[in-house]
Design an enzyme around this catalytic site. Structure first.
Site, PDB file in Angstrom:
ATOM      1  N   HIS A   1       1.744 -12.673 131.222  1.00 22.27           N
ATOM      2  CA  HIS A   1       1.239 -11.384 131.736  1.00 22.27           C
ATOM      3  C   HIS A   1       0.250 -10.815 130.725  1.00 22.27           C
ATOM      4  O   HIS A   1       0.636 -10.140 129.773  1.00 22.27           O
ATOM      5  CB  HIS A   1       2.425 -10.436 131.976  1.00 22.27           C
ATOM      6  CG  HIS A   1       2.047  -9.119 132.582  1.00 22.27           C
ATOM      7  ND1 HIS A   1       2.917  -8.376 133.348  1.00 22.27           N
ATOM      8  CD2 HIS A   1       0.895  -8.395 132.543  1.00 22.27           C
ATOM      9  CE1 HIS A   1       2.324  -7.264 133.744  1.00 22.27           C
ATOM     10  NE2 HIS A   1       1.092  -7.243 133.250  1.00 22.27           N
TER      11      HIS A   1
ATOM     12  N   GLU B   1       6.538  -1.191 138.030  1.00 24.90           N
ATOM     13  CA  GLU B   1       6.110  -0.747 136.684  1.00 24.90           C
ATOM     14  C   GLU B   1       6.269   0.770 136.663  1.00 24.90           C
ATOM     15  O   GLU B   1       7.150   1.294 135.991  1.00 24.90           O
ATOM     16  CB  GLU B   1       4.657  -1.162 136.413  1.00 24.90           C
ATOM     17  CG  GLU B   1       4.131  -0.695 135.067  1.00 24.90           C
ATOM     18  CD  GLU B   1       2.634  -0.962 134.862  1.00 24.90           C
ATOM     19  OE1 GLU B   1       1.915  -1.205 135.844  1.00 24.90           O
ATOM     20  OE2 GLU B   1       2.198  -0.896 133.681  1.00 24.90           O
TER      21      GLU B   1
HETATM   22  N1  ADE Z   1      -4.306  -3.539 134.651  1.00 26.31           N
HETATM   23  C1  ADE Z   1      -4.262  -3.802 133.347  1.00 26.31           C
HETATM   24  N2  ADE Z   1      -3.049  -3.501 132.857  1.00 26.31           N
HETATM   25  C2  ADE Z   1      -2.304  -3.051 133.885  1.00 26.31           C
HETATM   26  C3  ADE Z   1      -0.980  -2.596 134.015  1.00 26.31           C
HETATM   27  N3  ADE Z   1      -0.136  -2.515 132.995  1.00 26.31           N
HETATM   28  N4  ADE Z   1      -0.574  -2.187 135.234  1.00 26.31           N
HETATM   29  C4  ADE Z   1      -1.394  -2.236 136.269  1.00 26.31           C
HETATM   30  N5  ADE Z   1      -2.647  -2.664 136.201  1.00 26.31           N
HETATM   31  C5  ADE Z   1      -3.112  -3.061 135.012  1.00 26.31           C
HETATM   32 ZN    ZN Z   2      -0.386  -5.879 133.658  1.00 26.26          ZN
END
Ligand code: ADE
Ligand code: ZN
Length: 341
Positions: free
Chosen positions: A24, A207
């Site tokens: 990631h 997230e």
């Molecule tokens: N683009 C880059 N980092 C990200 C993240 N943590 N969450 C969503 N989009 C992203």
């Molecule tokens: Zn990300």
């Protein structure tokens, strides 16, 4: 391992030399302030900061959107293929330094095509660096094209169409940017088309968004991994499903505290999930913005949560198992990992 050795605090050096895999990582998120200034000068792009120090000082975020605003602005210095090469190469050199043996990075073509930069320019610069990474540094890779979820389904379809000549260079599609208000199912049809084209799928889910987004990423987008996925812990049936299927979650500890998903690293639930049997992994997300690459993310877990060597090696084994390489390559990496003491 003896009880005594398990108790001893893991050193930076042990973690740095530990063979690691990163699943990631946004290439645009590896743009260090120094390279941003260099590219701004090279390309005659004005950036609203006077110095590297001033830029770094601006990296204080209250949430994901705060970060995204500055991240998309930073990417404006990237114009020609050599810029994308330099960006990717700098990241690969960091991987070499930290013994990251395999990477599956994301790139966000729409961030660049929206500014009139051809898809081919972006892809060719990145691809050339990844080939050099394999040949000169021994780092293997699988590239992932991410759709920006705050843009329309139509824009994502157009982006997928532009990727068709390059399908042999792209292993999967992903979904990133603002999670709130843009659930995975907005892109169900685009992801179905991507799967028809032979691409694997991943998506950022859970997230800042609810556990429901993880369910729809799995059921509607048929993802092979969930990026972040930390909100799963609030949904017991989902936890049971993740454990049963060994669905990998690509967790990014420093990102989560920088973006206030967790108030403090000591609140992070990654080791609780690991103990529960979830296939959690450690990743750096946007290391130039969040204060560290892979090793620093592991160090943060040692400092706040007393991560031990057995746990660290299990986290890497999960990354190997969750990666998109062949069974044979996984076996080779797992042997390299188990030989490390
Ligand atoms: N683009 C880059 N980092 C990200 C993240 N943590 N969450 C969503 N989009 C992203
Ligand atoms: Zn990300």
């Amino acid at each position: 391992m003896t009880q005594e050795r398990e108790m001893e605090k893991i050193s930076f050096d042990w973690l740095n030399k530990l063979p690691k895999v990163e699943l990631h990582l946004h290439l645009e998120g590896t743009l260090e302030p120094e390279l941003m200034f260099e590219l701004a000068q090279r390309n005659q792009v004005t950036i609203p900061f006077q110095s590297v120090e001033q830029l770094r000082a601006a990296y204080q975020f209250n949430n994901l959107q705060d970060f995204l605003d500055i991240y998309y602005q930073g990417a404006e210095v990237l114009l020609v293929a050599q810029d994308f090469y330099d960006l990717t190469w700098a990241y690969l050199l960091k991987c070499k330094e930290q013994n990251i043996i395999h990477v599956e990075p994301f790139f966000d073509p729409q961030t660049h095509t929206a500014r009139g930069i051809p898809f081919a320019t972006v892809l060719e610069g990145i691809e050339r660096a990844l080939i050099d990474g394999k040949n000169k540094l021994g780092i293997s890779s699988k590239l992932i094209l991410c759709f920006l979820r705050h843009l329309s389904e139509e824009d994502a379809f157009n982006t997928l169409a532009q990727a068709i000549p390059y399908l042999d260079k792209i292993r999967a599609v992903g979904l990133d940017s603002s999670e709130k208000g843009h659930p995975p199912e907005k892109f169900s049809r685009v992801f179905a088309k991507a799967r028809q084209l032979g691409l694997l799928t991943v998506a950022h889910a859970g997230e800042e968004g609810p556990a429901g987004n993880i369910w729809t990423a799995i059921n509607d987008l048929q993802v092979a991994r969930v990026d972040h996925g930390v909100s799963a812990i609030s949904d017991q049936p989902l936890m049971a499903e993740l454990i049963k299927t060994q669905m990998p979650l690509t967790i990014c500890p420093l990102s989560n505290t920088k973006l206030k998903v967790f108030a403090d690293m000591s609140d992070h639930t990654i080791l609780q999930m690991l103990a529960d049997g979830v296939c959690v992994t450690v990743n750096s997300d946007d290391p130039a913005y969040f204060g560290g690459y892979m090793t620093e993310n592991f160090v943060a877990l040692v400092d706040a949560l007393n991560l031990n060597k057995t746990q660290a090696k299990q986290l890497v084994a999960n990354s190997i198992n969750g990666s998109f390489v062949s069974q044979k390559s996984k076996q080779k990496m797992l042997v390299q990992l188990s030989d490390y003491r």
